[in-house]
Design an enzyme around this catalytic site. Structure first.
Site, PDB file in Angstrom:
ATOM      1  N   HIS A   2       0.861  -1.197   0.000  1.00 23.27           N
ATOM      2  CA  HIS A   2       0.000   0.000   0.000  1.00 23.27           C
ATOM      3  C   HIS A   2       0.891   1.238   0.000  1.00 23.27           C
ATOM      4  O   HIS A   2       0.841   2.058   0.924  1.00 23.27           O
ATOM      5  CB  HIS A   2      -0.928   0.035   1.228  1.00 23.27           C
ATOM      6  CG  HIS A   2      -2.147  -0.832   1.094  1.00 23.27           C
ATOM      7  ND1 HIS A   2      -2.953  -1.155   2.159  1.00 23.27           N
ATOM      8  CD2 HIS A   2      -2.705  -1.436   0.014  1.00 23.27           C
ATOM      9  CE1 HIS A   2      -3.955  -1.927   1.734  1.00 23.27           C
ATOM     10  NE2 HIS A   2      -3.812  -2.115   0.438  1.00 23.27           N
TER      11      HIS A   2
ATOM     12  N   GLU B 285      -7.531  -5.022  -7.102  1.00 24.19           N
ATOM     13  CA  GLU B 285      -6.350  -4.264  -6.647  1.00 24.19           C
ATOM     14  C   GLU B 285      -5.126  -4.763  -7.408  1.00 24.19           C
ATOM     15  O   GLU B 285      -4.998  -5.949  -7.736  1.00 24.19           O
ATOM     16  CB  GLU B 285      -6.160  -4.402  -5.129  1.00 24.19           C
ATOM     17  CG  GLU B 285      -5.188  -3.353  -4.599  1.00 24.19           C
ATOM     18  CD  GLU B 285      -5.233  -3.161  -3.079  1.00 24.19           C
ATOM     19  OE1 GLU B 285      -5.879  -3.953  -2.369  1.00 24.19           O
ATOM     20  OE2 GLU B 285      -4.598  -2.182  -2.599  1.00 24.19           O
TER      21      GLU B 285
ATOM     22  N   TYR C 100      -1.618  -8.621   9.626  1.00 21.57           N
ATOM     23  CA  TYR C 100      -2.399  -8.384   8.404  1.00 21.57           C
ATOM     24  C   TYR C 100      -3.850  -8.063   8.771  1.00 21.57           C
ATOM     25  O   TYR C 100      -4.448  -7.119   8.267  1.00 21.57           O
ATOM     26  CB  TYR C 100      -2.295  -9.659   7.568  1.00 21.57           C
ATOM     27  CG  TYR C 100      -2.930  -9.674   6.212  1.00 21.57           C
ATOM     28  CD1 TYR C 100      -2.184  -9.373   5.075  1.00 21.57           C
ATOM     29  CD2 TYR C 100      -4.253 -10.076   6.043  1.00 21.57           C
ATOM     30  CE1 TYR C 100      -2.749  -9.448   3.810  1.00 21.57           C
ATOM     31  CE2 TYR C 100      -4.819 -10.152   4.791  1.00 21.57           C
ATOM     32  CZ  TYR C 100      -4.065  -9.838   3.677  1.00 21.57           C
ATOM     33  OH  TYR C 100      -4.629  -9.926   2.425  1.00 21.57           O
TER      34      TYR C 100
ATOM     35  N   HIS D 124      -2.168 -13.992  -0.709  1.00 17.22           N
ATOM     36  CA  HIS D 124      -0.885 -13.610  -0.109  1.00 17.22           C
ATOM     37  C   HIS D 124      -0.481 -14.664   0.919  1.00 17.22           C
ATOM     38  O   HIS D 124      -1.307 -15.096   1.726  1.00 17.22           O
ATOM     39  CB  HIS D 124      -0.982 -12.276   0.646  1.00 17.22           C
ATOM     40  CG  HIS D 124      -1.332 -11.106  -0.215  1.00 17.22           C
ATOM     41  ND1 HIS D 124      -0.479 -10.584  -1.145  1.00 17.22           N
ATOM     42  CD2 HIS D 124      -2.445 -10.333  -0.259  1.00 17.22           C
ATOM     43  CE1 HIS D 124      -1.046  -9.547  -1.739  1.00 17.22           C
ATOM     44  NE2 HIS D 124      -2.247  -9.381  -1.212  1.00 17.22           N
TER      45      HIS D 124
ATOM     46  N   ASP E 106      -2.110  -5.497  -6.955  1.00 18.41           N
ATOM     47  CA  ASP E 106      -1.207  -6.592  -6.559  1.00 18.41           C
ATOM     48  C   ASP E 106      -1.695  -7.937  -7.111  1.00 18.41           C
ATOM     49  O   ASP E 106      -0.916  -8.896  -7.167  1.00 18.41           O
ATOM     50  CB  ASP E 106      -0.988  -6.654  -5.040  1.00 18.41           C
ATOM     51  CG  ASP E 106      -2.269  -6.600  -4.230  1.00 18.41           C
ATOM     52  OD1 ASP E 106      -3.227  -5.960  -4.673  1.00 18.41           O
ATOM     53  OD2 ASP E 106      -2.301  -7.197  -3.144  1.00 18.41           O
TER      54      ASP E 106
ATOM     55  N   ASP F 277      -7.665 -11.878  -0.702  1.00 17.93           N
ATOM     56  CA  ASP F 277      -6.971 -11.247   0.436  1.00 17.93           C
ATOM     57  C   ASP F 277      -7.335 -11.894   1.783  1.00 17.93           C
ATOM     58  O   ASP F 277      -6.499 -11.921   2.699  1.00 17.93           O
ATOM     59  CB  ASP F 277      -7.316  -9.753   0.504  1.00 17.93           C
ATOM     60  CG  ASP F 277      -6.505  -8.920  -0.485  1.00 17.93           C
ATOM     61  OD1 ASP F 277      -5.439  -9.370  -0.935  1.00 17.93           O
ATOM     62  OD2 ASP F 277      -6.949  -7.802  -0.795  1.00 17.93           O
TER      63      ASP F 277
ATOM     64  N   HIS G  49     -10.348  -9.910  -7.312  1.00 17.75           N
ATOM     65  CA  HIS G  49     -10.197  -8.578  -6.695  1.00 17.75           C
ATOM     66  C   HIS G  49      -9.355  -7.738  -7.642  1.00 17.75           C
ATOM     67  O   HIS G  49      -8.335  -8.209  -8.157  1.00 17.75           O
ATOM     68  CB  HIS G  49      -9.500  -8.799  -5.347  1.00 17.75           C
ATOM     69  CG  HIS G  49      -9.106  -7.590  -4.578  1.00 17.75           C
ATOM     70  ND1 HIS G  49      -9.731  -6.372  -4.669  1.00 17.75           N
ATOM     71  CD2 HIS G  49      -8.115  -7.420  -3.648  1.00 17.75           C
ATOM     72  CE1 HIS G  49      -9.147  -5.520  -3.833  1.00 17.75           C
ATOM     73  NE2 HIS G  49      -8.158  -6.126  -3.211  1.00 17.75           N
TER      74      HIS G  49
ATOM     75  N   HIS H 177     -11.060  -7.410   0.467  1.00 20.15           N
ATOM     76  CA  HIS H 177     -10.622  -6.232   1.136  1.00 20.15           C
ATOM     77  C   HIS H 177     -11.182  -4.942   0.552  1.00 20.15           C
ATOM     78  O   HIS H 177     -11.094  -3.859   1.145  1.00 20.15           O
ATOM     79  CB  HIS H 177      -9.077  -6.285   1.096  1.00 20.15           C
ATOM     80  CG  HIS H 177      -8.313  -5.038   1.089  1.00 20.15           C
ATOM     81  ND1 HIS H 177      -7.400  -4.684   0.143  1.00 20.15           N
ATOM     82  CD2 HIS H 177      -8.320  -4.027   1.993  1.00 20.15           C
ATOM     83  CE1 HIS H 177      -6.849  -3.540   0.424  1.00 20.15           C
ATOM     84  NE2 HIS H 177      -7.372  -3.107   1.529  1.00 20.15           N
TER      85      HIS H 177
END
Ligand code: FEO
Length: 395
Positions: A23, A81, A194, A227, A83, A166, A79, A147
Site C-alpha cells: 500500500h 487491486e 495483516y 498472499h 497486486d 486477500d 479482486h 478487502h
C-alpha cells in the site's frame, strides 16, 4: 514457476522476498510476501488472479511455459487491486478475447485502473457458478470489503478449494507454499498483523461473511489466499481465528504509546508501565516510542490490547506530528471496546493530553479519567499521578 497444489490445480504466483512495503509505504513487510495466482487445468483451463505489475513479464513467461495461452478458457479476477491484477494488461494484450469473470465492482476498478472497457467482462455474484468439466465447477462468493467492495472468493467443488483472495492471507514469503511447512511463530505473527492493520475496520462485515460461508456448509480442504501461505492442514483454523479477531478481539494486555521531546513524557510512560505491573501483575504491559517503532507493529499490539495509554508533550499548542499521523491511522482502524488514557508534559500551554483524549474518543475508545498533564519535568508527586491511571486502565 508452476507448482502443484492438488490434483489439477497449481500455484503460479510470485514469492516476493524483496518486497519491503505494501500500500505504498503504509504497511511494513519484514518477511517478504507473495502474490498467489492459481492455474486450474480441468476440461477447462482457468487462471485465478495474476500478480503485481513489476512481475508481469516473469508471470507471463511462467504461464506460457505451463500452458499454451490459446488453451486458457477464462480468468477469474477475485479482486481488482493491482497486486493481483497487475499482469492482466499484459495477459489481455496476448489474449484480447479472454473472458474475465469478476464482480460488477471489479469491472469498475479494472476499467478505472487500466482503461479497457472493451475487455470481455462476465459479471458474477454470490451463488453463480461455472462448469469447468470433469464434474467440477467454480462457485463465486462476493466478499465485500475483504478487502475492497469488489472482492470475491471462488470455491472449486470436488477438490474443495476456497480461493479466498486477500481474506486469510499474510504478508509472508513462504517458499514451501503451505502453512503447515512455514515457521509457525512468524506465520501467526504475520496473519494477525495483516488482520489488525488491513481488515480490522471491516470486522462487522468479516463476522457476517464468516457466518454466511459457514452456513453454506461447503467442505473445505484447502484455503488458498492471494498472499502468503496456503492452509491445507486444518484449514478451518484460520477461519476460526478470523471469527475471534472480528469480535472486538483483546487479550490481557495494555500498550503504552508515546513520543517525547526532552524525556519528560517518556518518564510518565515508564512510570505508568511500572504502576500497571504493580496493580495487575498478570497483565502484559508493552511500551513503544512512536518515532522509533514500526507503526504497523504498534497497531498489532493495540489490536491485542484491552486498553492503551497515549502520551505526547505539547508543541505549538498541539501534539507532536509523529503522534498526529499515528492517531489518524488509529482512527482509520476502528478499534472497538478498548479503554484509553492520555498523558503528556508541557512547558507553557499544555493542550496535548486533552487533545489526545478528544482524538481517542473520536477514534471509538472508552477514555478513562484522570489524564496526566505535567508542567515541565515530572516531580515525584507528578509521577505519583500515574498510579490512578494504571488502576483505571487495569480495572
Ligand atoms: Fe492483496 Fe486488496 O489486495
Amino acid at each position: 514457476m508452476k507448482r502443484l497444489i492438488k490434483n489439477n490445480v497449481s500455484w503460479i504466483g510470485k514469492v516476493d522476498w524483496e518486497l519491503t512495503t505494501f500500500h505504498g509505504d503504509d504497511y511494513s513487510i519484514t518477511n517478504g510476501s507473495s502474490q498467489n495466482a492459481y492455474l486450474i487445468e480441468e476440461e477447462k483451463t482457468v487462471l485465478i488472479d495474476t500478480v503485481w505489475s513489476p512481475h508481469d513479464k516473469e508471470f507471463m513467461r511462467n504461464l506460457e511455459k505451463a500452458i499454451n495461452l490459446e488453451k486458457l478458457d477464462f480468468i477469474v479476477v477475485n479482486h481488482g487491486e493491482v497486486d493481483h491484477s497487475g499482469a492482466l494488461p499484459f495477459l489481455m494484450s496476448k489474449r484480447p478475447d479472454l473472458p474475465i469473470y469478476c464482480t460488477a465492482n471489479a469491472v469498475k476498478s479494472l476499467v478505472g485502473q487500466f482503461h479497457h472497457p472493451e475487455w470481455n467482462f462476465n459479471v458474477v455474484k454470490t451463488g453463480d457458478s461455472v462448469d469447468i468439466g470433469n464434474g467440477k465447477s467454480l462457485v463465486f462468493v462476493e466478499m465485500r470489503m475483504l478487502h475492497w467492495p469488489d472482492s470475491m472468493a471462488t470455491y472449486m467443488t470436488k477438490d474443495n478449494i476456497l480461493f479466498s483472495n486477500d481474506a486469510f492471507g499474510q504478508h509472508f514469503a513462504v517458499e514451501e507454499l503451505f502453512a503447515d511447512l512455514a515457521d509457525q511463530c512468524t506465520l501467526w505473527e504475520q496473519a494477525i498483523k495483516y488482520y489488525a492493520n488491513i481488515l480490522n475496520p471491516f470486522s462487522p462485515l468479516v463476522a457476517a461473511k464468516i457466518k454466511e460461508v459457514v452456513a453454506l456448509n461447503l467442505p473445505i480442504d484447502i484455503i488458498a489466499p492471494s498472499h502468503g501461505a496456503i492452509w491445507r492442514e486444518n484449514p478451518l483454523q484460520i477461519i476460526e481465528a478470523y471469527a475471534k479477531w472480528a469480535d472486538a478481539y483483546q487479550e490481557d494486555q495494555i500498550t503504552i504509546v508515546y513520543d517525547t521531546m526532552w524525556e519528560g513524557t517518556k518518564q510518565l510512560a515508564h512510570q505508568l508501565a511500572a504502576d500497571l505491573h504493580k496493580v495487575s501483575p498478570e497483565t502484559t504491559v508493552k511500551v513503544y516510542h512512536i518515532g522509533r517503532t514500526d507503526k504497523n507493529d504498534i497497531m498489532t499490539q493495540v489490536f491485542k490490547s484491552k486498553a492503551i495509554a497515549v502520551g505526547s508533550p505539547t508543541v505549538g499548542q498541539n501534539i507532536l506530528s509523529s503522534m498526529s499521523g499515528w492517531m489518524s491511522f488509529l482512527t482509520e482502524l476502528k478499534f472497538k471496546k478498548k479503554k484509553a488514557a492520555s498523558f503528556g508534559c508541557y512547558g507553557w500551554s499544555g493542550e496535548s493530553p486533552k487533545l489526545l483524549s478528544d482524538q481517542l474518543k473520536a477514534a471509538g475508545f472508552d477514555v478513562v479519567e484522570p489524564m496526566a498533564r505535567v508542567n515541565w519535568n515530572p516531580t515525584e508527586e507528578d509521577l505519583g499521578q500515574m498510579m490512578a491511571i494504571a488502576e483505571e486502565l487495569a480495572k
